[in-house]
Design a protein around this motif. Structure first.
Motif, PDB file in Angstrom:
ATOM      1  N   VAL B 183     -13.014  -0.267  -3.037  1.00 47.35           N
ATOM      2  CA  VAL B 183     -11.792  -0.537  -2.066  1.00 47.35           C
ATOM      3  C   VAL B 183     -10.914   0.859  -1.761  1.00 47.35           C
ATOM      4  O   VAL B 183     -10.467   1.186  -0.848  1.00 47.35           O
ATOM      5  CB  VAL B 183     -11.150  -1.778  -2.734  1.00 47.35           C
ATOM      6  N   ARG B 184     -10.717   1.516  -2.882  1.00 45.97           N
ATOM      7  CA  ARG B 184      -9.886   2.443  -2.701  1.00 45.97           C
ATOM      8  C   ARG B 184     -10.472   3.397  -1.557  1.00 45.97           C
ATOM      9  O   ARG B 184      -9.642   4.322  -0.985  1.00 45.97           O
ATOM     10  CB  ARG B 184      -9.736   3.444  -4.205  1.00 45.97           C
ATOM     11  N   SER B 185     -11.824   3.852  -1.748  1.00 49.19           N
ATOM     12  CA  SER B 185     -12.306   4.760  -0.873  1.00 49.19           C
ATOM     13  C   SER B 185     -12.373   4.247   0.556  1.00 49.19           C
ATOM     14  O   SER B 185     -11.951   5.250   1.456  1.00 49.19           O
ATOM     15  CB  SER B 185     -13.724   5.271  -1.360  1.00 49.19           C
ATOM     16  N   SER B 186     -12.362   3.059   0.875  1.00 48.59           N
ATOM     17  CA  SER B 186     -12.192   2.652   1.997  1.00 48.59           C
ATOM     18  C   SER B 186     -10.501   2.723   2.456  1.00 48.59           C
ATOM     19  O   SER B 186     -10.275   3.258   3.638  1.00 48.59           O
ATOM     20  CB  SER B 186     -12.417   1.199   2.371  1.00 48.59           C
ATOM     21  N   ALA B 187      -9.859   2.451   1.695  1.00 41.23           N
ATOM     22  CA  ALA B 187      -8.453   2.325   1.949  1.00 41.23           C
ATOM     23  C   ALA B 187      -7.777   3.913   2.326  1.00 41.23           C
ATOM     24  O   ALA B 187      -6.729   4.078   3.034  1.00 41.23           O
ATOM     25  CB  ALA B 187      -7.406   1.871   0.834  1.00 41.23           C
ATOM     26  N   LEU B 188      -8.499   4.662   1.579  1.00 43.85           N
ATOM     27  CA  LEU B 188      -7.968   6.511   1.652  1.00 43.85           C
ATOM     28  C   LEU B 188      -7.721   6.757   2.937  1.00 43.85           C
ATOM     29  O   LEU B 188      -7.125   7.307   3.656  1.00 43.85           O
ATOM     30  CB  LEU B 188      -8.769   7.238   0.897  1.00 43.85           C
ATOM     31  N   ALA B 189      -9.111   6.247   3.808  1.00 43.02           N
ATOM     32  CA  ALA B 189      -9.189   6.547   5.364  1.00 43.02           C
ATOM     33  C   ALA B 189      -7.916   6.007   5.915  1.00 43.02           C
ATOM     34  O   ALA B 189      -7.470   6.570   6.937  1.00 43.02           O
ATOM     35  CB  ALA B 189     -10.573   6.188   5.729  1.00 43.02           C
ATOM     36  N   LEU B 190      -7.555   4.718   5.660  1.00 38.80           N
ATOM     37  CA  LEU B 190      -6.617   4.065   6.561  1.00 38.80           C
ATOM     38  C   LEU B 190      -5.328   4.780   6.359  1.00 38.80           C
ATOM     39  O   LEU B 190      -4.535   4.714   7.346  1.00 38.80           O
ATOM     40  CB  LEU B 190      -6.641   2.583   5.880  1.00 38.80           C
ATOM     41  N   ARG B 191      -5.061   5.399   5.146  1.00 38.72           N
ATOM     42  CA  ARG B 191      -3.852   6.037   4.920  1.00 38.72           C
ATOM     43  C   ARG B 191      -3.137   6.822   5.919  1.00 38.72           C
ATOM     44  O   ARG B 191      -2.039   6.879   6.270  1.00 38.72           O
ATOM     45  CB  ARG B 191      -3.887   6.317   3.380  1.00 38.72           C
ATOM     46  N   GLU B 192      -4.167   7.478   6.358  1.00 41.58           N
ATOM     47  CA  GLU B 192      -3.968   8.585   7.360  1.00 41.58           C
ATOM     48  C   GLU B 192      -3.771   8.119   8.642  1.00 41.58           C
ATOM     49  O   GLU B 192      -3.416   8.634   9.670  1.00 41.58           O
ATOM     50  CB  GLU B 192      -5.178   9.532   7.394  1.00 41.58           C
ATOM     51  N   LEU B 193      -4.026   6.663   8.922  1.00 41.75           N
ATOM     52  CA  LEU B 193      -4.242   6.192  10.371  1.00 41.75           C
ATOM     53  C   LEU B 193      -2.822   6.259  10.792  1.00 41.75           C
ATOM     54  O   LEU B 193      -1.690   5.909  10.134  1.00 41.75           O
ATOM     55  CB  LEU B 193      -4.632   4.880  10.410  1.00 41.75           C
ATOM     56  N   PRO B 194      -2.636   6.492  12.166  1.00 41.01           N
ATOM     57  CA  PRO B 194      -1.213   6.454  13.076  1.00 41.01           C
ATOM     58  C   PRO B 194      -0.214   5.196  12.463  1.00 41.01           C
ATOM     59  O   PRO B 194       0.937   5.444  12.282  1.00 41.01           O
ATOM     60  CB  PRO B 194      -1.353   6.550  14.206  1.00 41.01           C
ATOM     61  N   TYR B 195      -0.983   4.142  12.661  1.00 44.43           N
ATOM     62  CA  TYR B 195      -0.245   2.766  12.564  1.00 44.43           C
ATOM     63  C   TYR B 195       0.412   2.549  11.149  1.00 44.43           C
ATOM     64  O   TYR B 195       1.497   2.038  10.988  1.00 44.43           O
ATOM     65  CB  TYR B 195      -0.749   1.512  13.133  1.00 44.43           C
ATOM     66  N   ILE B 196      -0.182   2.922  10.160  1.00 43.86           N
ATOM     67  CA  ILE B 196       0.338   2.972   8.762  1.00 43.86           C
ATOM     68  C   ILE B 196       1.438   4.093   8.642  1.00 43.86           C
ATOM     69  O   ILE B 196       2.667   3.562   8.120  1.00 43.86           O
ATOM     70  CB  ILE B 196      -0.670   3.404   7.709  1.00 43.86           C
ATOM     71  N   ASP B 197       1.271   5.216   8.932  1.00 45.17           N
ATOM     72  CA  ASP B 197       2.372   6.155   9.446  1.00 45.17           C
ATOM     73  C   ASP B 197       3.451   5.527   9.942  1.00 45.17           C
ATOM     74  O   ASP B 197       4.659   5.693   9.531  1.00 45.17           O
ATOM     75  CB  ASP B 197       2.068   7.517  10.040  1.00 45.17           C
ATOM     76  N   ALA B 198       3.412   4.869  11.125  1.00 42.78           N
ATOM     77  CA  ALA B 198       4.298   4.279  12.022  1.00 42.78           C
ATOM     78  C   ALA B 198       5.267   3.108  11.110  1.00 42.78           C
ATOM     79  O   ALA B 198       6.351   3.115  11.072  1.00 42.78           O
ATOM     80  CB  ALA B 198       3.691   3.988  13.329  1.00 42.78           C
ATOM     81  N   ILE B 202       9.014   3.365  10.154  1.00 44.45           N
ATOM     82  CA  ILE B 202      10.174   2.044  10.438  1.00 44.45           C
ATOM     83  C   ILE B 202      10.817   1.570   9.383  1.00 44.45           C
ATOM     84  O   ILE B 202      11.881   1.167   9.503  1.00 44.45           O
ATOM     85  CB  ILE B 202       9.250   0.732  11.201  1.00 44.45           C
ATOM     86  N   GLY B 203      10.457   1.717   8.350  1.00 48.66           N
ATOM     87  CA  GLY B 203      11.087   1.394   6.827  1.00 48.66           C
ATOM     88  C   GLY B 203      10.412   0.253   6.350  1.00 48.66           C
ATOM     89  O   GLY B 203      11.110  -0.552   5.819  1.00 48.66           O
ATOM     90  N   TYR B 204       9.286  -0.315   6.750  1.00 49.05           N
ATOM     91  CA  TYR B 204       8.761  -1.163   5.916  1.00 49.05           C
ATOM     92  C   TYR B 204       8.475  -0.962   4.579  1.00 49.05           C
ATOM     93  O   TYR B 204       8.317   0.009   4.300  1.00 49.05           O
ATOM     94  CB  TYR B 204       7.297  -1.944   6.739  1.00 49.05           C
ATOM     95  N   SER B 205       8.545  -2.305   3.779  1.00 49.75           N
ATOM     96  CA  SER B 205       8.589  -2.196   2.065  1.00 49.75           C
ATOM     97  C   SER B 205       7.021  -1.667   2.096  1.00 49.75           C
ATOM     98  O   SER B 205       6.005  -2.127   2.878  1.00 49.75           O
ATOM     99  CB  SER B 205       8.838  -3.524   1.807  1.00 49.75           C
ATOM    100  N   HIS B 206       6.805  -1.081   0.765  1.00 48.14           N
ATOM    101  CA  HIS B 206       5.415  -0.700   0.492  1.00 48.14           C
ATOM    102  C   HIS B 206       4.607  -2.017   0.440  1.00 48.14           C
ATOM    103  O   HIS B 206       3.527  -2.162   0.725  1.00 48.14           O
ATOM    104  CB  HIS B 206       5.633  -0.246  -1.146  1.00 48.14           C
ATOM    105  N   THR B 207       5.262  -3.175  -0.099  1.00 46.15           N
ATOM    106  CA  THR B 207       4.510  -4.435  -0.404  1.00 46.15           C
ATOM    107  C   THR B 207       3.941  -4.814   0.946  1.00 46.15           C
ATOM    108  O   THR B 207       2.689  -5.168   1.135  1.00 46.15           O
ATOM    109  CB  THR B 207       5.135  -5.690  -0.936  1.00 46.15           C
ATOM    110  N   ARG B 208       4.832  -4.940   1.937  1.00 43.31           N
ATOM    111  CA  ARG B 208       4.584  -5.149   3.270  1.00 43.31           C
ATOM    112  C   ARG B 208       3.333  -4.553   3.639  1.00 43.31           C
ATOM    113  O   ARG B 208       2.308  -5.006   4.471  1.00 43.31           O
ATOM    114  CB  ARG B 208       5.742  -5.512   4.288  1.00 43.31           C
ATOM    115  N   ILE B 209       3.594  -3.278   3.898  1.00 43.74           N
ATOM    116  CA  ILE B 209       2.473  -2.281   4.555  1.00 43.74           C
ATOM    117  C   ILE B 209       1.204  -2.570   3.517  1.00 43.74           C
ATOM    118  O   ILE B 209       0.075  -2.573   4.385  1.00 43.74           O
ATOM    119  CB  ILE B 209       2.746  -0.790   4.134  1.00 43.74           C
TER     120      ILE B 209
END
Lengths: 544, 306, 323
Positions: B183-198, B202-209
């Motif tokens: 799961v981590r290796s899949s998630a690593l790629a996600l982390r860099e995606l713009p919408y996560i950054d966005a 915006i200030g969403y909580s960690h849990t929410r993201i």
């Protein structure tokens, strides 16, 4: 052990019996051949003075001699002891039974070539009875009556006792008392024998591959004339019973010395017919149920008695005995022994021994209801060994269920099982066991004394102590019988402080070309292998 | 892990998102083996859930009158019928088999769900936070991944005693790092995606993201691991029970039914070891076929080939 | 690349240390110890004094910290001590079992290759045909069948079969002899567990071969070969298989390493005196020194293999970032 007369020991009759091996007696032993044994337990060390498992006795015992031993030609008798390295008959006690003088054979040599003298036997028993500071000795407690051991010359050994004792000679005869060379003890210290072997027994040590096998070869200088008959033997380690069984079935092994359940015997006989000889005997081991009196509701004698009442021992003897190595219904004394209570008396006087099974269960239910425990639930602690522990445990649970008790089983590997039962005492109800080499009832029943070091039920009872004390003080067999009955009734019925399940039953099916070995009432006894031989013609018939 | 004789799991790359129904339909059409597996699973679940209505006898009742009866035994006088025979305690094999399915599924599902879920949370969390958290977490996972499973199980049993719950714990622990890693290796790629950054800016909580944006996007590897775990868990439970470290008598469990008397008396009563062995094989077979199919459907790399 | 390797090597140590701490703590959490077991025997009276003496001799009564420090120093100096159960050096205990486990690992791996590669190739070549389904079902059945059950059936089958055939029942030997001393004895004992294990382990390799083949078969050069009119057989054997082999070899390598760590269940069933059986025995006997050494051995093999695999992938696939 004051007052236990040697007379008692002398009057005790044989308790075991053997089947099949009768014809073998008339034949002349043949020399030669190798014996393959399968052993179900492991070897912790080679020093029998500190070990207590048959896993080391079966492969290692043939390398050593003992002072006296059970008669290899009559091992079923618990009182027939003969000299091994001593000469003549086993001595009677003199000086009011406080002095035992053994005459040591001359001309015996250890496998390293050094002669065996009384000094070696003295050094050996000194190690067992008076171990130096920091040296372990597992059976020190059996020799509490010994005051001194002397070897005035090379062929004389004298034990002086503090008081007369009927348990002294049986203790000396225990198969764990390997004779070591004094030279070895002096030169290498008292722990050398844990990892090295130098005995004077019928076989010499060849090799031990840890976890695999032990190999021995014939000792040509053995002191018993013409023996041993075998050229050598290999003890193969096989922890699983199914493998041991299949090894005999498939010709990889000739014999197993612990015991198989009847069903396994029947399967072997069905497959190999007259190529299998079966020997059977009552077995000086019994599983107990030990409730923890310190936990509720097992502090209530009604609950404990209900538990004993719910167990149909006669049914178990009939059915469970097909699949487990247990069979004989008995009280606290080894069945068939003169001191044992006859079965009819047990049936009449002891809870859970009656023939009226339905009645007993009703009684159990009533007792539970009276104690407010009609829906009793508890966990049975058991040892992670199939035969007979887990089988008996599962059977008990089925029995208790019939009286409405809901029981789970918590089976643990031996180490944590011991820790829970003996040290932490954090169990509700546990399986426990009493398993001895030499049959010696008065010593053996001390297990049920609340103050005994190996009673784990955690209770106190002055009356039991008093009866046992009197038992030790009387030399009269009839009095002993009366006292032991009282003691038994108090343990099993009045207090139900612990419960007896079924006595073990030893069945040794082996290849029919193995001759000369006779079954004993213990898997520790008669394992020198010096009188075992192989019938070559017969072995050919087996295609081996 | 080698000691468990379970082959190492292959890692999986990040798949494209798909709706569940889409995937299900696709599977039935394209995966005849997977559908067969599913059928086995459904039958097993049915048996486990309705065990009390399906079986003729209480699986724990000992009846020595009927000790080691061969399959198809019918007692003329009482009408007692044992279609698959009885074991050495005279218990009905069929009843024990069906109730054994209950034990197997209980252990299989609980261990897989907990193991995979904890792995999911830890894996995504580790990837999301990155840095030292990730580094330390990775080392801890390595330790548990490398630690021999049977030794872990033995220790758990030795410390806490035996029983179904302890078996579940023993099986769950090694599942966690295996799922977390994938799961981590899949998630690593996600982390860099713009919408996560966005989302972060915006200030969403960690849990929410983590829960709303990252977890849904790693469902494919999660589901693949989950289905693969069930079969493994059933097999592990059987192995541990066979070694005497798992479920205990008188509870009905397949591995336990293969142990002790079943083995010793196998020659004259072969039905005692045969049925539970067949049951374990069928069950694990079913879950593995199904798991393979799930992988084929969810893994785009493989799907592209079809 | 080099800094990546150094970093990866450094990361091995925390894993090893972590495993050492876990096994150390787990063992000490188990109630009871080797002394209680040794002196417990068959229910007789045990002098508490004796147990205490034994514990002192073996260092079990030292403080946990002292014990841990001893354990760590032992590893650092490669002195693993003696087994608490037998008193023999730990290295010797392991060495006795090693050849057997190694041989089984080799034989099982060979078996698995012999089964996996042809099946995987056939399965890929005939993708989604009846043959493909049968092959896949056969290989999954290998994983699904409990190895101990297969073992029971094999031994029983041999006994009954040989007796019916020749009148004399035969079973595999129950103790190990080196293949150099007695090849017939050795092989007749080890071939059965190797077959059972190899079949089981072939499943993953079969699947890997199949998917690697499928991938390669779609590559451009294979298409070109097809276009050139080469017969399918040649394409598969000459072009595709060669290129598909790398991931298959990797997975087989990993499996081999795991097999060396011993097979707990299979060794029980066939009474094999290997690392797996030693493992179970040492834990059940609360033999701290031996268990600790064995766990470290298995963990070490595990991290080493992972390390090598990672390196290989990093080397082969430049897209992997060294971070």
């Amino acid at each position: 052990m004051r007052g236990v007369a040697s007379k008692l020991v002398a009057t005790v009759a044989g308790a075991g019996f053997a089947l099949g091996a009768v014809a073998a007696m008339a034949e002349t032993p043949q020399a030669g051949g190798e014996l393959n044994i399968v052993v179900g337990s492991k070897i912790p060390s080679y020093d029998a003075h500190i070990e207590s498992t048959f896993g080391m006795i079966h492969p290692i015992r043939p390398f050593y001699s003992t002072l006296i031993r059970v008669n290899p030609d009559n091992p079923s008798s618990p009182t027939d002891f003969v000299c091994d390295v001593c000469e003549g008959d086993v001595p009677e006690g003199t000086d009011n039974g406080t002095t035992y003088t053994f005459k040591i054979r001359s001309g015996i040599t250890f496998h390293d070539g050094k002669p065996l003298t009384a000094a070696d036997v003295k050094a050996t028993f000194d190690k067992i009875v008076f171990p130096p500071e920091g040296i372990a000795s597992n059976r020190k407690a059996y020799f509490k009556m010994v005051e001194s051991i002397e070897a005035p010359d090379d062929t004389t050994l004298v034990f002086k006792l503090k008081h007369p004792s009927g348990t002294f000679i049986p203790s000396v005869a225990m198969p764990f008392n390997f004779i070591y060379s004094k030279a070895d003890l002096d030169a290498h210290g008292h722990t050398w024998h844990q990892t090295n072997i130098n005995g004077s027994g019928p076989f010499r040590f060849v090799e031990h591959v840890q976890g695999s096998h032990v190999k021995g070869e014939r000792n040509d200088n053995y002191y018993h004339e013409g023996k041993p008959y075998l050229d050598g033997y290999t003890a193969l380690s096989a922890p699983k019973m199914s493998i041991r069984l299949q090894a005999i079935r498939g010709g990889r092994a000739d014999i197993e010395f612990r015991g198989f359940p009847p069903k396994a015997r029947d399967d072997l006989v069905a497959a190999l017919g007259d190529k299998i000889t079966v020997q059977e005997s009552d077995w000086n081991c019994v599983l107990l149920v030990t409730p923890n009196h310190k936990t509720k509701p097992f502090d209530d004698p009604r609950v404990r008695r209900a538990m004993s009442l719910a167990v149909d021992r006669h049914g178990g003897s009939k059915y469970l005995s097909n699949i487990a190595i247990v069979k004989t219904v008995g009280g606290i004394v080894f069945p068939n022994h003169p001191l044992a209570t006859p079965i009819d008396e047990l049936k009449a006087n002891i809870a859970g021994y009656s023939d009226d099974v339905a009645g007993s269960i009703e009684q159990a239910k009533a007792l539970l209801a009276e104690a407010g425990q009609s829906d009793l639930k508890f966990t049975l602690l058991n040892r992670g060994v199939d035969q007979p522990y887990k089988v008996v445990g599962t059977w008990l649970i089925g029995q208790w269920r019939k009286a409405g008790m809901q029981v789970d089983q918590d089976v643990r590997p031996t180490t944590p099982f011991y820790a829970s039962l003996r040290k932490q005492k954090d169990f509700d109800v546990s399986i426990d066991f009493n398993c001895q080499s030499i049959v010696n009832p008065i010593a053996d029943v001390s297990k049920f004394l609340p103050t005994a070091g190996n009673n784990y039920a955690s209770f106190e009872d002055a009356e039991l102590e008093k009866i046992y004390d009197n038992l030790l003080r009387t030399a009269n067999v009839d009095e002993q019988k009366i006292l032991i009955r009282q003691y038994e009734k108090r343990v099993l019925n009045d207090l139900t402080s612990q419960m007896i399940t079924l006595w073990w039953y030893k069945i040794n099916p082996h290849r029919s070309y193995v001759k000369g070995w006779k079954i004993a009432p213990s898997h520790y006894l008669n394992q020198s292998l010096d009188n075992v031989w192989i019938d070559k013609e017969e072995k050919k018939r087996h295609g081996l | 892990m080698a000691q468990t004789e379970i082959a190492p799991l292959e890692s999986n790359t990040l798949p494209r998102q798909k709706t569940i129904w889409d995937a299900a339909l696709r599977m039935i059409r394209r995966q005849p083996l997977g559908s067969a597996g599913l059928l086995v699973i459904v039958i097993m679940i049915f048996g486990a859930v309705f065990a009390d209505y399906v079986v003729p006898y209480d699986p724990e009742i000992e009846n020595f009158e009927y000790m080691l009866m061969p399959p198809g035994t019918i007692d003329e006088t009482t009408g007692a019928t044992f279609i698959l025979g009885t074991d050495s305690f005279g218990r009905d094999m069929f009843s024990r088999l069906v109730h054994g399915a209950r034990t197997a599924l209980l252990v299989g599902f609980t261990a897989s769900f907990i193991g995979a879920f904890v792995g999911l949370v830890l894996g995504v969390g580790s990837a999301y936070f990155g840095g030292y958290v990730d580094l330390i977490f990775q080392r801890v996972m390595d330790v548990f991944m490398a630690f021999p499973l049977v030794i872990m199980a033995l220790a758990i049993v030795a410390i806490f005693g035996t029983g179904t719950e302890k078996v579940i714990i023993a099986i769950t622990i090694p599942f966690i790092p295996r799922c977390a890693r994938v799961v981590r290796s899949s998630a690593l790629a996600l982390r860099e995606l713009p919408y996560i950054d966005a989302a972060r800016s915006i200030g969403y909580s960690h849990t929410r993201i983590v829960m709303r944006h990252m977890v849904p996007n790693v469902m494919a590897p999660f589901l693949i691991m989950l289905t693969a775990f069930v079969g493994q868990a059933i097999l592990l439970e059987a192995s541990l029970s066979y070694l005497g470290l798992g479920v205990q008598e008188p509870t009905a469990a397949w591995g336990l039914m293969l142990q002790g008397g079943a083995e010793e008396f196998a020659e004259s009563a072969p039905w005692v070891p045969i049925w539970p062995g067949v049951a374990i094989t069928l069950a694990v077979f079913g879950f593995n076929l199904f798991g393979d199919a799930v992988r084929d459907v969810l893994d785009p790399k493989l799907r592209a080939q079809n | 690349m080099y800094s990546y390797i150094v970093k990866r090597v450094l990361m091995l140590f925390p894993t090893l240390l972590g495993a050492a701490i876990v096994v150390f703590l787990l063992l000490r959490l188990i109630p009871g110890d080797v002394c209680m077991l040794k002196f417990g025997g068959e229910g007789g009276y045990v002098d508490p004094e004796q147990i205490k003496m034994c514990q002192e001799r073996l260092g079990i009564s030292d403080s946990k910290i002292e014990q841990f420090v001893d354990y760590m120093i032992g590893f650092a100096t490669l002195d693993l001590g003696v087994s608490m159960w037998t008193g023999q050096p730990v290295t010797e205990e392991i060495w006795i079992r090693f050849p057997l486990s190694l041989q089984i690992a080799i034989m099982a791996t060979l078996t698995s290759v012999i089964i996996a590669i042809p099946l995987g190739v056939i399965s890929a070549a005939k993708q989604n045909s009846m043959t493909d389904y049968l092959v896949r079902a056969f290989s999954i059945a290998g994983i699904a069948m409990p190895s101990f059950w297969l073992g029971i059936l094999i031994i029983l089958g041999l006994l009954i079969g040989t007796q019916a055939w020749s009148g004399v029942p035969w079973m595999p030997p129950v103790h190990y002899k080196s293949i150099f001393d007695d090849p017939a004895h050795n092989l007749s004992q080890l071939i059965w567990p190797a077959l059972a294990t190899g079949y089981r382990y072939s499943a993953v390799a079969t699947r890997m071969t199949r998917s690697a083949m499928l991938e390669v078969l779609r590559e451009d050069y294979v298409r070109t070969a097809r276009a050139k009119g080469l017969i399918e057989q040649v394409i598969i054997n000459k072009h595709a298989l060669k290129n598909a082999l790398l991931p298959v070899v990797t997975i087989i390598g990993i499996e081999f390493a795991f097999l060396m760590g011993g097979l707990v269940v299979t060794e029980q069933v066939f009474n094999l005196n290997g690392i797996g059986k030693l493992f179970v025995e040492s834990v059940t006997q609360a033999d701290y020194t031996l268990t600790q050494a064995l766990v470290m051995l298995v963990v070490f093999i595990f991290v080493l293999v992972n390390f090598v695999v990672d390196l290989m992938y990093a080397w082969l696939d430049p897209r992997i970032r060294y971070s």
